[in-house]
Design an enzyme around this catalytic site. Sequence first.
Site, PDB file in Angstrom:
ATOM      1  N   ALA A   1      -7.331 -17.103  -2.854  1.00  0.00           N
ATOM      2  CA  ALA A   1      -6.680 -18.158  -3.175  1.00  0.00           C
ATOM      3  C   ALA A   1      -6.234 -18.443  -1.901  1.00  0.00           C
ATOM      4  O   ALA A   1      -5.818 -17.897  -0.963  1.00  0.00           O
ATOM      5  CB  ALA A   1      -6.067 -18.067  -4.205  1.00  0.00           C
TER       6      ALA A   1
ATOM      7  N   LYS B   1       5.880 -17.429  -0.905  1.00  0.00           N
ATOM      8  CA  LYS B   1       5.469 -18.371  -0.729  1.00  0.00           C
ATOM      9  C   LYS B   1       5.365 -18.969  -1.703  1.00  0.00           C
ATOM     10  O   LYS B   1       5.072 -20.096  -2.112  1.00  0.00           O
ATOM     11  CB  LYS B   1       4.162 -17.678  -0.245  1.00  0.00           C
TER      12      LYS B   1
ATOM     13  N   HIS C   1     -12.292 -27.067 -25.195  1.00  0.00           N
ATOM     14  CA  HIS C   1     -12.175 -28.404 -24.810  1.00  0.00           C
ATOM     15  C   HIS C   1     -10.819 -29.044 -25.207  1.00  0.00           C
ATOM     16  O   HIS C   1     -10.946 -28.469 -26.348  1.00  0.00           O
ATOM     17  CB  HIS C   1     -13.096 -29.629 -25.534  1.00  0.00           C
TER      18      HIS C   1
ATOM     19  N   CYS D   1       4.450  -8.648   1.589  1.00  0.00           N
ATOM     20  CA  CYS D   1       4.295  -8.995   0.659  1.00  0.00           C
ATOM     21  C   CYS D   1       5.520  -9.556  -0.775  1.00  0.00           C
ATOM     22  O   CYS D   1       5.907 -11.009  -1.149  1.00  0.00           O
ATOM     23  CB  CYS D   1       3.481  -8.639  -1.048  1.00  0.00           C
TER      24      CYS D   1
ATOM     25  N   GLU E   1      -1.105 -23.625   3.120  1.00  0.00           N
ATOM     26  CA  GLU E   1      -0.206 -23.103   2.699  1.00  0.00           C
ATOM     27  C   GLU E   1       0.779 -23.488   2.891  1.00  0.00           C
ATOM     28  O   GLU E   1       1.997 -24.622   1.830  1.00  0.00           O
ATOM     29  CB  GLU E   1       0.067 -21.547   2.305  1.00  0.00           C
TER      30      GLU E   1
ATOM     31  N   GLU F   1      11.025   2.764   5.821  1.00  0.00           N
ATOM     32  CA  GLU F   1      11.448   1.581   6.428  1.00  0.00           C
ATOM     33  C   GLU F   1      12.193   1.107   7.428  1.00  0.00           C
ATOM     34  O   GLU F   1      13.219   1.282   6.896  1.00  0.00           O
ATOM     35  CB  GLU F   1      11.147   0.948   4.560  1.00  0.00           C
TER      36      GLU F   1
ATOM     37  N   GLY G   1       0.696  -1.461  -0.010  1.00  0.00           N
ATOM     38  CA  GLY G   1      -0.334  -0.329  -0.150  1.00  0.00           C
ATOM     39  C   GLY G   1       0.591   1.277  -0.420  1.00  0.00           C
ATOM     40  O   GLY G   1       0.512   2.088  -1.184  1.00  0.00           O
TER      41      GLY G   1
ATOM     42  N   GLY H   1      -5.253 -22.486  11.259  1.00  0.00           N
ATOM     43  CA  GLY H   1      -6.342 -23.131  10.642  1.00  0.00           C
ATOM     44  C   GLY H   1      -6.866 -21.355   9.210  1.00  0.00           C
ATOM     45  O   GLY H   1      -7.959 -22.298   8.989  1.00  0.00           O
TER      46      GLY H   1
ATOM     47  N   TYR I   1      12.211  -2.160  -6.959  1.00  0.00           N
ATOM     48  CA  TYR I   1      10.787  -1.472  -5.654  1.00  0.00           C
ATOM     49  C   TYR I   1      11.231  -0.101  -6.165  1.00  0.00           C
ATOM     50  O   TYR I   1      11.404   0.900  -5.942  1.00  0.00           O
ATOM     51  CB  TYR I   1      10.247  -1.673  -4.788  1.00  0.00           C
TER      52      TYR I   1
ATOM     53  N   CYS J   1       3.246 -13.147   0.006  1.00  0.00           N
ATOM     54  CA  CYS J   1       2.677 -13.844  -1.537  1.00  0.00           C
ATOM     55  C   CYS J   1       4.288 -14.225  -1.985  1.00  0.00           C
ATOM     56  O   CYS J   1       3.847 -15.636  -2.678  1.00  0.00           O
ATOM     57  CB  CYS J   1       2.017 -13.210  -1.643  1.00  0.00           C
TER      58      CYS J   1
ATOM     59  N   ALA K   1       9.781   4.699  11.885  1.00  0.00           N
ATOM     60  CA  ALA K   1       9.807   5.809  12.079  1.00  0.00           C
ATOM     61  C   ALA K   1       8.146   6.154  12.653  1.00  0.00           C
ATOM     62  O   ALA K   1       7.311   4.759  13.072  1.00  0.00           O
ATOM     63  CB  ALA K   1       8.739   6.522  10.423  1.00  0.00           C
TER      64      ALA K   1
ATOM     65  N   THR L   1      -2.320  -8.469  -0.397  1.00  0.00           N
ATOM     66  CA  THR L   1      -2.312  -7.016  -1.962  1.00  0.00           C
ATOM     67  C   THR L   1      -3.030  -6.429  -2.319  1.00  0.00           C
ATOM     68  O   THR L   1      -2.506  -5.293  -2.787  1.00  0.00           O
ATOM     69  CB  THR L   1      -1.184  -7.905  -2.010  1.00  0.00           C
TER      70      THR L   1
ATOM     71  N   TYR M   1      -4.699 -19.539   5.928  1.00  0.00           N
ATOM     72  CA  TYR M   1      -4.588 -19.691   4.247  1.00  0.00           C
ATOM     73  C   TYR M   1      -3.517 -20.195   4.811  1.00  0.00           C
ATOM     74  O   TYR M   1      -2.589 -20.777   4.098  1.00  0.00           O
ATOM     75  CB  TYR M   1      -5.391 -19.044   3.160  1.00  0.00           C
TER      76      TYR M   1
ATOM     77  N   ARG N   1      -7.608 -24.703  16.372  1.00  0.00           N
ATOM     78  CA  ARG N   1      -7.924 -24.853  17.678  1.00  0.00           C
ATOM     79  C   ARG N   1      -9.442 -25.165  17.628  1.00  0.00           C
ATOM     80  O   ARG N   1      -9.980 -25.316  18.567  1.00  0.00           O
ATOM     81  CB  ARG N   1      -8.066 -22.956  18.536  1.00  0.00           C
TER      82      ARG N   1
ATOM     83  N   GLU O   1     -13.275 -25.989 -18.512  1.00  0.00           N
ATOM     84  CA  GLU O   1     -15.153 -25.482 -19.218  1.00  0.00           C
ATOM     85  C   GLU O   1     -15.747 -25.999 -17.784  1.00  0.00           C
ATOM     86  O   GLU O   1     -17.369 -25.973 -18.590  1.00  0.00           O
ATOM     87  CB  GLU O   1     -14.754 -26.718 -20.508  1.00  0.00           C
TER      88      GLU O   1
END
Length: 448
Positions: free
Chosen positions: A342, A51, A437, A43, A182, A35, A16, A176, A99, A48, A115, A312, A178, A199, A442
């Site tokens: 996902a 990973k 197909h 991310c 993963e 930073e 962000g 439990g 970046y 992300c 900061a 993200t 994502y 849990r 499909e």
Amino acid sequence: MSEFDYGLFVIGAGSGGVRAARIAAAHGARVAVAEEHRVGGTCVIRGCVPKKLLVYGAHFAEDLDDAAMFGWDVPEKRFDWPVLRDNVLAEVSRLEGLYGQTLGNHHVEIIKERAAVAGPNQLRLAGGRAVTARKILIAVGARPALPNIDGIEHAITSNEVFHLDRMPKRVVIAGGGYIANEFAGIFHQFGAHVTLVNRSDTMLRGYDEQIVDRLVKISLAKGLDIRFNAGFDRIEKNEDGSLTCVMKGCDAIHADEVLFAIGRQPNTEGLGLAEAGVALGENGAVIVDDDYRTNVPSIFAVGDVTNRVQLTPVAIREGQAFADSQFGNKPTRVDYRCIPSAVFSHPPIASVGLTEGQARNRLGSAKTFTSDFRAMKNVLAGRNERSLYKLVVDEGTDEVVGLHMIGPDAPEILQAAAVAVKARLKKADFDATVALHPSMAEELVLMR
Ligand code: FAD
């Protein structure tokens, strides 16, 4: 000369913050971003991106097994964790550089320091320098939450998992959500024995129950150990360096690594927000209005720190909307309806819109259409793993209000189909589309 050092000061160069800084600068503002760790944020550095690269790496385990039925004679496979780890970390460093370059190209000043807010227009840098800004954007993200139990210092989180010296033989994963699911898939494919500890008796809350059940079934069949309704009492370190998790609700579990992925907590501790009068909500999240403004008019927040949708693409859109609205004279708001998401488990899950349960609660009634099938590639490989696609349809309007999938490439397929759900297309529109197909996708137009 302006009365402030900067038009915009962004705290946090993650998804962000980077987008907001770059766009505000492109609109002509004098912008700095602080930073404290690495440019790119969660991310890129420890979320992300690394990973997903591990997910790709993990997939070779089954692909190499399956290759035999497709005629390939693969010599005995052997996995070398340090090779993958170092390649992934090198890719992360490359992206971090890109970046930084993008920010530099837009004349955003990068301040590699922590900061904190010192007032409505004041900031203090870790080195002691005080700066002022017309507007301040809090984009500090979130960090892994940890329980307060004895021995928690022996556990790791997603921050450390990408740097492991060696691949553990036995891994306990708490959570439990994502991220837990993963990493359960990743470690399992790399040959570790995985115990997933949850849990409650439900996993992946917010995803369609039938799809989650399918993942649990497949995971158990693959050999993952899942403990429901279990909690940690303490973690003990043994003389040989291994760990013993003393549990509540199940027997002790022995492991070489214990990974906690039980949720993410906004990074607002010690940020000076409460002192500056910024209202914080549950868990320390920054409370914002529809324009990302806090109760202090010069201070804004986007992304995970607001603890709404911790993804993200959402943080990026919020950063863009904030910068366009505040610096580009283009008032913009993010539309939170139909955000696709996902779980990059093995196999992956992808979802957009209402689950069957949500649709019944909100619409009164809903029709569902499912396709439960074995992907052609799995059939030839002799892999007994079934995919499940599910359309949730508003009975009154025929509108497709939800799409949920588990199976190979589900996230890739769902991103395209999410356009149809977002555009409020009807089941009849899906039916009227000719199948491509042979493909797995499909099935989306063949459910009757
Ligand atoms: P962040 O990207 O976290 O950036 C915040 C930055 O602020 C950090 O770099 C931090 O160091 C810095 N910072 C904090 N405090 C200060 C301070 N006081 N001073 C200076 N700097 C500070 N999302 C997806 O959409 N898809 C995925 O597949 C996915 N996978 C993930 C996997 C994992 C393991 C994790 C942990 C997260 C994943 N996410 C995924 C979530 C995604 O990473 C976050 O939603 C996203 O990074 C949020 O962006 P942000 O800008 O709010 O914060």
